[in-house]
Structures are given as C-alpha cells and as structure tokens.
Design a protein around this motif. Structure first.
Motif, PDB file in Angstrom:
ATOM      1  N   UNK A 288      76.740  55.071  13.501  1.00 35.29           N
ATOM      2  CA  UNK A 288      76.887  55.149  14.950  1.00 35.29           C
ATOM      3  C   UNK A 288      76.023  56.343  15.357  1.00 35.29           C
ATOM      4  N   UNK A 289      75.112  56.152  16.274  1.00 35.40           N
ATOM      5  CA  UNK A 289      74.127  57.174  16.621  1.00 35.40           C
ATOM      6  C   UNK A 289      74.428  57.717  18.014  1.00 35.40           C
ATOM      7  N   UNK A 290      74.480  59.054  18.119  1.00 36.10           N
ATOM      8  CA  UNK A 290      74.643  59.721  19.410  1.00 36.10           C
ATOM      9  C   UNK A 290      73.249  59.950  19.978  1.00 36.10           C
ATOM     10  N   UNK A 291      73.013  59.436  21.177  1.00 38.69           N
ATOM     11  CA  UNK A 291      71.730  59.602  21.860  1.00 38.69           C
ATOM     12  C   UNK A 291      71.929  60.483  23.081  1.00 38.69           C
ATOM     13  N   UNK A 292      70.990  61.408  23.284  1.00 34.91           N
ATOM     14  CA  UNK A 292      71.044  62.335  24.406  1.00 34.91           C
ATOM     15  C   UNK A 292      69.869  62.070  25.337  1.00 34.91           C
ATOM     16  N   UNK A 293      70.146  62.038  26.620  1.00 31.15           N
ATOM     17  CA  UNK A 293      69.093  61.801  27.612  1.00 31.15           C
ATOM     18  C   UNK A 293      68.353  63.110  27.895  1.00 31.15           C
ATOM     19  N   UNK A 294      67.044  62.984  28.058  1.00 26.67           N
ATOM     20  CA  UNK A 294      66.235  64.127  28.479  1.00 26.67           C
ATOM     21  C   UNK A 294      65.093  63.606  29.336  1.00 26.67           C
ATOM     22  N   UNK A 295      64.433  64.510  30.007  1.00 26.47           N
ATOM     23  CA  UNK A 295      63.337  64.137  30.894  1.00 26.47           C
ATOM     24  C   UNK A 295      62.063  64.839  30.452  1.00 26.47           C
ATOM     25  N   UNK A 296      60.956  64.131  30.553  1.00 26.41           N
ATOM     26  CA  UNK A 296      59.658  64.745  30.298  1.00 26.41           C
ATOM     27  C   UNK A 296      58.894  64.786  31.616  1.00 26.41           C
ATOM     28  N   UNK A 297      58.269  65.906  31.863  1.00 28.97           N
ATOM     29  CA  UNK A 297      57.500  66.100  33.088  1.00 28.97           C
ATOM     30  C   UNK A 297      56.020  65.923  32.763  1.00 28.97           C
ATOM     31  N   UNK A 298      55.408  64.836  33.206  1.00 24.43           N
ATOM     32  CA  UNK A 298      54.001  64.604  32.859  1.00 24.43           C
ATOM     33  C   UNK A 298      53.054  65.667  33.416  1.00 24.43           C
ATOM     34  N   UNK A 299      53.459  66.362  34.474  1.00 21.67           N
ATOM     35  CA  UNK A 299      52.566  67.372  35.051  1.00 21.67           C
ATOM     36  C   UNK A 299      52.456  68.607  34.165  1.00 21.67           C
ATOM     37  N   UNK A 300      53.367  68.757  33.189  1.00 16.21           N
ATOM     38  CA  UNK A 300      53.314  69.904  32.284  1.00 16.21           C
ATOM     39  C   UNK A 300      52.605  69.582  30.973  1.00 16.21           C
ATOM     40  N   UNK A 301      52.154  68.355  30.831  1.00 20.82           N
ATOM     41  CA  UNK A 301      51.415  67.960  29.628  1.00 20.82           C
ATOM     42  C   UNK A 301      50.029  68.609  29.643  1.00 20.82           C
ATOM     43  N   UNK A 302      49.512  68.964  28.468  1.00 19.22           N
ATOM     44  CA  UNK A 302      48.195  69.613  28.420  1.00 19.22           C
ATOM     45  C   UNK A 302      47.067  68.751  28.985  1.00 19.22           C
ATOM     46  N   UNK A 303      47.229  67.429  28.914  1.00 17.80           N
ATOM     47  CA  UNK A 303      46.160  66.549  29.404  1.00 17.80           C
ATOM     48  C   UNK A 303      46.390  66.056  30.835  1.00 17.80           C
ATOM     49  N   UNK A 304      47.351  66.636  31.572  1.00 20.77           N
ATOM     50  CA  UNK A 304      47.634  66.185  32.937  1.00 20.77           C
ATOM     51  C   UNK A 304      46.434  66.328  33.875  1.00 20.77           C
ATOM     52  N   UNK A 305      45.729  67.463  33.874  1.00 19.58           N
ATOM     53  CA  UNK A 305      44.569  67.550  34.781  1.00 19.58           C
ATOM     54  C   UNK A 305      43.526  66.459  34.509  1.00 19.58           C
ATOM     55  N   UNK A 306      43.332  66.135  33.230  1.00 18.86           N
ATOM     56  CA  UNK A 306      42.376  65.079  32.879  1.00 18.86           C
ATOM     57  C   UNK A 306      42.869  63.715  33.375  1.00 18.86           C
ATOM     58  N   UNK A 307      44.165  63.442  33.162  1.00 17.57           N
ATOM     59  CA  UNK A 307      44.729  62.173  33.642  1.00 17.57           C
ATOM     60  C   UNK A 307      44.626  62.059  35.154  1.00 17.57           C
ATOM     61  N   UNK A 308      44.898  63.165  35.847  1.00 16.44           N
ATOM     62  CA  UNK A 308      44.851  63.159  37.299  1.00 16.44           C
ATOM     63  C   UNK A 308      43.430  62.968  37.805  1.00 16.44           C
ATOM     64  N   UNK A 309      42.458  63.545  37.097  1.00 17.93           N
ATOM     65  CA  UNK A 309      41.058  63.369  37.481  1.00 17.93           C
ATOM     66  C   UNK A 309      40.618  61.922  37.287  1.00 17.93           C
ATOM     67  N   UNK A 310      41.088  61.291  36.207  1.00 20.96           N
ATOM     68  CA  UNK A 310      40.734  59.898  35.935  1.00 20.96           C
ATOM     69  C   UNK A 310      41.437  58.936  36.883  1.00 20.96           C
ATOM     70  N   UNK A 311      42.682  59.274  37.249  1.00 19.17           N
ATOM     71  CA  UNK A 311      43.474  58.402  38.107  1.00 19.17           C
ATOM     72  C   UNK A 311      44.213  59.255  39.134  1.00 19.17           C
ATOM     73  N   UNK A 312      43.675  59.410  40.332  1.00 23.25           N
ATOM     74  CA  UNK A 312      44.338  60.236  41.352  1.00 23.25           C
ATOM     75  C   UNK A 312      45.729  59.730  41.748  1.00 23.25           C
ATOM     76  N   UNK A 313      46.032  58.471  41.453  1.00 22.10           N
ATOM     77  CA  UNK A 313      47.347  57.911  41.779  1.00 22.10           C
ATOM     78  C   UNK A 313      48.322  57.986  40.602  1.00 22.10           C
ATOM     79  N   UNK A 314      48.044  58.843  39.621  1.00 21.79           N
ATOM     80  CA  UNK A 314      48.930  58.969  38.461  1.00 21.79           C
ATOM     81  C   UNK A 314      50.316  59.420  38.920  1.00 21.79           C
TER      82      UNK A 314
END
Length: 105
Positions: free
Chosen positions: A20-46
């Motif tokens: 029986x596995x206990x799973x915990x919810x968490x959130x990831x913020x894509x704007x804090x990823x190291x490649x976020x500026x690159x993703x945003x430049x490639x797709x302004x609607x990210x």
C-alpha cells in the motif's frame, strides 16, 4: 487489483502487488525551472500555472499502517497544526491562546 483511495487533499493511497503506497501531492512551478526563459521565448503563450504532481513517500503492508502514516505526517506538518488551531482566521500567539482559555473560565 490496484487501489486508489483519497485520504485528504494532500494524500492518497495507491497499491501495487505487494504494498500500500502513501502518495503526497506537491506542486511544481514551471517559472522557476532553469529553462523557463528559453521556453517562454520559444512559446510566449506557455502556461505559467503550477502543476499538481504526486510522489510516493512510503510503502506499507496494510491499509491501517498506511492511514496511520498519513495521520502522523499531517500531525508533523508544521502548517497543519497551525491551520487547525487558527480556524477562526486570526494570527496565533501564546497570548491569544491563554487569553481565550481564561475568558472561558
């Protein structure tokens, strides 16, 4: 047969063939990823909204032990006790707790 039992908004139980596995919810913020500026430049609607994910945090042999583990995790979470005690929506302090108990006597 796999199970999925929601315990609270932040925890759920799942299973595999042995555990029986206990799973915990968490959130990831894509704007804090190291490649976020690159993703945003490639797709302004990210999409900058945080993504909900689940991680496996414990394995147990029975549902009872898994539920006890979730209860212990919720009690050890410093925000859980504060939010439970602060149900009226005001800031907690030692003075406010003691003054409330004295006024009820």
């Amino acid at each position: 047969m796999a199970i999925e039992i929601p315990i609270s908004p932040d925890y759920k139980l799942t299973s595999d063939t042995l555990n029986i596995i206990v799973n915990e919810r968490y959130f990831t913020d894509p704007t804090k990823a190291p490649n976020w500026p690159k993703k945003l430049a490639e797709n302004p609607n990210a999409d900058p909204t945080p993504k909900e994910k689940w991680r496996e945090v414990a394995y147990h042999s029975t549902v009872e032990r898994a539920v006890l583990d979730v209860m212990n995790r919720r009690l050890r979470n410093p925000g859980a006790l504060r939010s439970a005690l602060n149900a009226k929506g005001r800031a907690l302090s030692t003075r406010s707790i003691f003054s409330e108990s004295k006024s009820k006597e």
